[in-house]
Design a protein around this motif. Structure first.
Motif, mmCIF file in Angstrom:
data_model
loop_
_atom_site.group_PDB
_atom_site.id
_atom_site.type_symbol
_atom_site.label_atom_id
_atom_site.label_comp_id
_atom_site.label_asym_id
_atom_site.label_seq_id
_atom_site.Cartn_x
_atom_site.Cartn_y
_atom_site.Cartn_z
ATOM 1 N N ARG A 1 -15.354 63.698 -51.904
ATOM 2 C CA ARG A 1 -14.982 64.788 -52.797
ATOM 3 C C ARG A 1 -15.300 64.440 -54.244
ATOM 4 O O ARG A 1 -15.862 65.247 -54.994
ATOM 5 C CB ARG A 1 -13.497 65.100 -52.639
ATOM 6 C CG ARG A 1 -12.971 66.140 -53.635
ATOM 7 C CD ARG A 1 -11.492 66.414 -53.372
ATOM 8 N NE ARG A 1 -10.935 67.345 -54.350
ATOM 9 C CZ ARG A 1 -10.444 66.990 -55.520
ATOM 10 N NH1 ARG A 1 -10.435 65.702 -55.864
ATOM 11 N NH2 ARG A 1 -9.953 67.898 -56.343
ATOM 12 N N TRP A 2 -14.979 63.238 -54.651
ATOM 13 C CA TRP A 2 -15.234 62.837 -56.022
ATOM 14 C C TRP A 2 -16.725 62.644 -56.270
ATOM 15 O O TRP A 2 -17.222 62.918 -57.353
ATOM 16 C CB TRP A 2 -14.474 61.553 -56.345
ATOM 17 C CG TRP A 2 -13.027 61.811 -56.615
ATOM 18 C CD1 TRP A 2 -12.037 61.974 -55.700
ATOM 19 C CD2 TRP A 2 -12.432 61.970 -57.892
ATOM 20 N NE1 TRP A 2 -10.853 62.222 -56.314
ATOM 21 C CE2 TRP A 2 -11.054 62.224 -57.675
ATOM 22 C CE3 TRP A 2 -12.900 61.907 -59.199
ATOM 23 C CZ2 TRP A 2 -10.159 62.421 -58.713
ATOM 24 C CZ3 TRP A 2 -12.016 62.101 -60.241
ATOM 25 C CH2 TRP A 2 -10.649 62.363 -59.993
ATOM 26 N N LEU A 3 -17.432 62.176 -55.254
ATOM 27 C CA LEU A 3 -18.876 62.041 -55.418
ATOM 28 C C LEU A 3 -19.540 63.409 -55.566
ATOM 29 O O LEU A 3 -20.478 63.572 -56.344
ATOM 30 C CB LEU A 3 -19.473 61.289 -54.229
ATOM 31 C CG LEU A 3 -19.165 59.794 -54.163
ATOM 32 C CD1 LEU A 3 -19.732 59.194 -52.887
ATOM 33 C CD2 LEU A 3 -19.732 59.073 -55.377
ATOM 34 N N LEU A 4 -19.017 64.382 -54.814
ATOM 35 C CA LEU A 4 -19.594 65.721 -54.899
ATOM 36 C C LEU A 4 -19.323 66.350 -56.260
ATOM 37 O O LEU A 4 -20.238 66.870 -56.918
ATOM 38 C CB LEU A 4 -19.033 66.610 -53.787
ATOM 39 C CG LEU A 4 -19.515 68.058 -53.776
ATOM 40 C CD1 LEU A 4 -21.027 68.111 -53.536
ATOM 41 C CD2 LEU A 4 -18.771 68.864 -52.714
ATOM 42 N N GLY B 1 -18.034 64.778 -58.988
ATOM 43 C CA GLY B 1 -18.238 63.887 -60.119
ATOM 44 C C GLY B 1 -19.676 63.470 -60.321
ATOM 45 O O GLY B 1 -20.055 63.086 -61.426
ATOM 46 N N VAL B 2 -20.482 63.520 -59.264
ATOM 47 C CA VAL B 2 -21.878 63.097 -59.372
ATOM 48 C C VAL B 2 -22.818 64.299 -59.335
ATOM 49 O O VAL B 2 -23.686 64.455 -60.196
ATOM 50 C CB VAL B 2 -22.230 62.098 -58.251
ATOM 51 C CG1 VAL B 2 -23.703 61.715 -58.322
ATOM 52 C CG2 VAL B 2 -21.356 60.858 -58.360
ATOM 53 N N VAL B 3 -22.634 65.152 -58.343
ATOM 54 C CA VAL B 3 -23.531 66.297 -58.205
ATOM 55 C C VAL B 3 -23.288 67.316 -59.309
ATOM 56 O O VAL B 3 -24.236 67.902 -59.856
ATOM 57 C CB VAL B 3 -23.348 66.943 -56.812
ATOM 58 C CG1 VAL B 3 -24.212 68.196 -56.682
ATOM 59 C CG2 VAL B 3 -23.694 65.940 -55.719
ATOM 60 N N ALA B 4 -22.019 67.544 -59.657
ATOM 61 C CA ALA B 4 -21.686 68.572 -60.647
ATOM 62 C C ALA B 4 -22.392 68.359 -61.984
ATOM 63 O O ALA B 4 -22.965 69.313 -62.534
ATOM 64 C CB ALA B 4 -20.174 68.648 -60.835
ATOM 65 N N VAL C 1 -14.763 66.729 -63.396
ATOM 66 C CA VAL C 1 -14.213 65.659 -62.563
ATOM 67 C C VAL C 1 -14.903 64.337 -62.844
ATOM 68 O O VAL C 1 -14.313 63.271 -62.723
ATOM 69 C CB VAL C 1 -14.343 66.047 -61.076
ATOM 70 C CG1 VAL C 1 -13.879 64.918 -60.161
ATOM 71 C CG2 VAL C 1 -13.538 67.304 -60.797
ATOM 72 N N SER C 2 -16.161 64.396 -63.264
ATOM 73 C CA SER C 2 -16.872 63.157 -63.550
ATOM 74 C C SER C 2 -16.296 62.442 -64.758
ATOM 75 O O SER C 2 -16.635 61.282 -65.005
ATOM 76 C CB SER C 2 -18.359 63.459 -63.809
ATOM 77 O OG SER C 2 -18.479 64.265 -64.954
#
Length: 276
Positions: A162-165, A167-170, A226-227
């Motif tokens: 969830r955080w990768l999605l 925090g990284v993709v966003a 979130v990132s």
């Protein structure tokens, strides 16, 4: 009777027939010349549809206020969509989802309309553009981070899916879509409109300011992704990309800058998590 007096008359008749035979050809040449008139010269012919200046579409969309109105309307719709989507989430997660959806709306608008406003050579690419994009993309996260008062390492709270999605993709989606919208669409639209009222240098400055503002609207509304990327980073990126396109009048360098920038930030965040 002698035939001598009749010889000149026969010759005169033959000459008269010859003159009659050749006479129609001369008027035909003059008539053809008169039919062409001044319009037969290349400089006086009406401009064909494919003779328009390079990069300037034939529609009345280029150089008018209509693209800027379309950009403002897209921003309003994007903010409404993002706020409605963020209701389902709480806190930073909701703002992150809202910023992604809002950026997708304006980015889609930019992708759909940018070809109708681009100046000549706007989609060309030079090696110097790539070099500057890599250098600025690596340096600017540190510069804007210091300006934002964040001197420490950024770090993800966790490396879950969830955080990768979010925090990284966003960040990549937001920066890329904002580049297509603010740099690929708003800047050339503002430049073409300002060029009809100001000198070329002032028109570039005006277009750069308008594109930087267009880049900053969504990050300011949906602040705190979130990132963990501060709003100042997005605003600083928008200013740098606007200056970049204002100096080069080319698109792909600022777009590459908008992709390298979050890549460096995500790498710093992963390193901060591992070192914490």
């Amino acid at each position: 009777m002698s035939d001598t007096p009749f010889e000149p008359s026969r010759r005169s008749r033959r000459e008269a027939r010859a003159e009659v035979d050749t006479a129609p050809s001369e008027p035909s040449l003059s008539v053809g010349h008169d039919d062409r008139g001044a319009s037969g010269r290349p400089a006086d012919r009406p401009r064909a549809s494919n003779d328009r200046p390079a990069g300037r579409p034939a529609s009345g969309f280029f150089g008018t206020w209509k693209p800027l109105v379309a950009a403002a309307a897209a921003l309003v719709v994007a903010i409404v969509v993002g706020l409605l989507a963020g209701v389902a989430f709480n806190g930073a997660a909701g703002r992150s989802v809202g910023s992604v959806l809002a950026s997708a709306v304006v980015g889609g608008t930019g992708l759909g309309l940018m070809a109708r406003t681009r100046p000549a050579g706007f989609f060309s690419l030079r090696g110097l553009d790539v070099l500057w994009a890599l250098v600025l993309g690596a340096i600017l996260p540190f510069v804007t981070g210091i300006a934002a008062g964040s001197l420490g390492w950024p770090a993800f709270a966790a490396l879950s899916p969830r955080w990768l999605l979010l925090g990284v993709v966003a960040p990549f989606v937001v920066t890329a879509m904002l580049a297509f919208f603010a740099i690929g669409f708003v800047f050339p639209a503002a430049l073409s409109y300002a060029s009809t009222r100001f000198t070329p240098a002032i028109a570039r400055v005006v277009a750069g300011v308008v594109s930087a503002l267009a880049f900053a609207v969504i990050p300011l509304v949906f602040s705190g992704t979130v990132s963990g990327m501060p709003t100042a980073l997005f605003v600083g990126l928008g200013i740098a990309a606007s200056v970049f396109v204002g100096l080069s009048l080319r698109f792909w360098g600022p777009l590459l800058l908008s992709l390298v920038f979050p890549m460096v930030w995500v790498a710093l965040s992963v390193a901060g998590y591992l070192l914490a």
